[in-house]
Design a protein around this motif. Structure first.
Motif, PDB file in Angstrom:
ATOM      1  N   LYS A   1       6.037  -0.549   0.485  1.00 61.03           N
ATOM      2  CA  LYS A   1       6.150  -1.221  -0.817  1.00 61.03           C
ATOM      3  C   LYS A   1       7.512  -0.978  -1.445  1.00 61.03           C
ATOM      4  O   LYS A   1       7.992  -1.793  -2.227  1.00 61.03           O
ATOM      5  CB  LYS A   1       5.045  -0.753  -1.758  1.00 61.03           C
ATOM      6  N   LYS A   2       8.117   0.132  -1.115  1.00 63.70           N
ATOM      7  CA  LYS A   2       9.459   0.477  -1.597  1.00 63.70           C
ATOM      8  C   LYS A   2      10.255   1.023  -0.426  1.00 63.70           C
ATOM      9  O   LYS A   2       9.697   1.623   0.482  1.00 63.70           O
ATOM     10  CB  LYS A   2       9.372   1.576  -2.671  1.00 63.70           C
ATOM     11  N   CYS A   3      11.557   0.817  -0.511  1.00 64.86           N
ATOM     12  CA  CYS A   3      12.427   1.396   0.506  1.00 64.86           C
ATOM     13  C   CYS A   3      12.281   2.910   0.464  1.00 64.86           C
ATOM     14  O   CYS A   3      12.186   3.512  -0.617  1.00 64.86           O
ATOM     15  CB  CYS A   3      13.876   0.986   0.241  1.00 64.86           C
TER      16      CYS A   3
ATOM     17  N   HIS B   1      15.887   7.005  -1.289  1.00 66.49           N
ATOM     18  CA  HIS B   1      15.872   7.258  -2.736  1.00 66.49           C
ATOM     19  C   HIS B   1      17.319   7.382  -3.194  1.00 66.49           C
ATOM     20  O   HIS B   1      17.925   8.444  -3.097  1.00 66.49           O
ATOM     21  CB  HIS B   1      15.057   8.520  -3.056  1.00 66.49           C
TER      22      HIS B   1
ATOM     23  N   ASP C   1      17.725   0.555  -5.722  1.00 65.74           N
ATOM     24  CA  ASP C   1      16.689  -0.082  -6.555  1.00 65.74           C
ATOM     25  C   ASP C   1      17.289  -0.586  -7.860  1.00 65.74           C
ATOM     26  O   ASP C   1      17.020  -1.714  -8.285  1.00 65.74           O
ATOM     27  CB  ASP C   1      15.535   0.886  -6.849  1.00 65.74           C
TER      28      ASP C   1
END
Length: 186
Positions: free
Chosen positions: A57-59, A62, A66
């Motif tokens: 759902k997210k890369c 970190h 984003d």
């Protein structure tokens, strides 16, 4: 309206940055809000190439991407600027480009009403670099080469762009052209 500029130069005060600022200044004179991201100053990790990227759902990285994607999604126009390093885009910009794989694997397509490219070389590599950016813009945003406003030129030493009246004029023309395109698209 807003135009976001992405600079791939590791020199925030170099030739590419100078010409990019000239373009942005013209946009601001036309009443268009601008933003600039210096990729070399951002925390952007390289793509890890997960075969199952589409399942996340997210890369998994970190970092600042984003927030950069959010800024891009809020922009009406985009400018990508880079000096030529070893015959193509800088390593910093290449990492940024590669991270768009996540958007691609999730069928997320950002749209821009105006797109510009600024490329400066010392001697060689303009064509290869432009080809790389055209491929990136087409695959990521469906922007075709004929839809781009392109500024290319030569600057061998730091500070050369500031003394090049032709490049400065081209940068200002680019800003005015992008502004007219954006205003015409409203």
């Amino acid at each position: 309206m807003k135009v976001l500029a992405v600079s791939g130069s590791p020199r925030p005060q170099g030739n590419t940055a100078f010409l990019l600022d000239e373009v942005l200044s013209e946009l601001e004179k036309a009443g268009i809000e601008t933003g600039r991201i210096d990729i070399a100053q951002a925390n952007i990790k390289p793509c890890l190439g997960h075969d199952n990227c589409a399942e996340y759902k997210k890369c998994l990285q970190h970092d600042d991407m984003d927030a950069i994607f959010k800024d891009m999604a809020e922009a009406d126009g985009l400018i990508v600027a880079t000096p030529v390093y070893y015959y193509n885009v800088t390593a910093q910009l290449k990492a940024f480009i590669d991270r768009h794989y996540f958007l691609y694997k999730h069928d997320i397509s950002l749209e821009f009403k105006a797109v510009g490219v600024v490329i400066l070389a010392e001697e060689q590599g303009l064509d290869d670099t432009l080809n790389t950016l055209v491929q990136y813009l087409d695959s990521s945003f469906k922007v075709k080469a004929h839809e781009l406003v392109v500024l290319t030129g030569y600057a061998a030493r730091e500070g050369d762009a500031k003394d090049n009246a032709e490049l400065i004029s081209l940068a200002r023309d680019m800003g005015q052209t992008l502004a007219a395109t954006l205003k015409g698209a409203s």
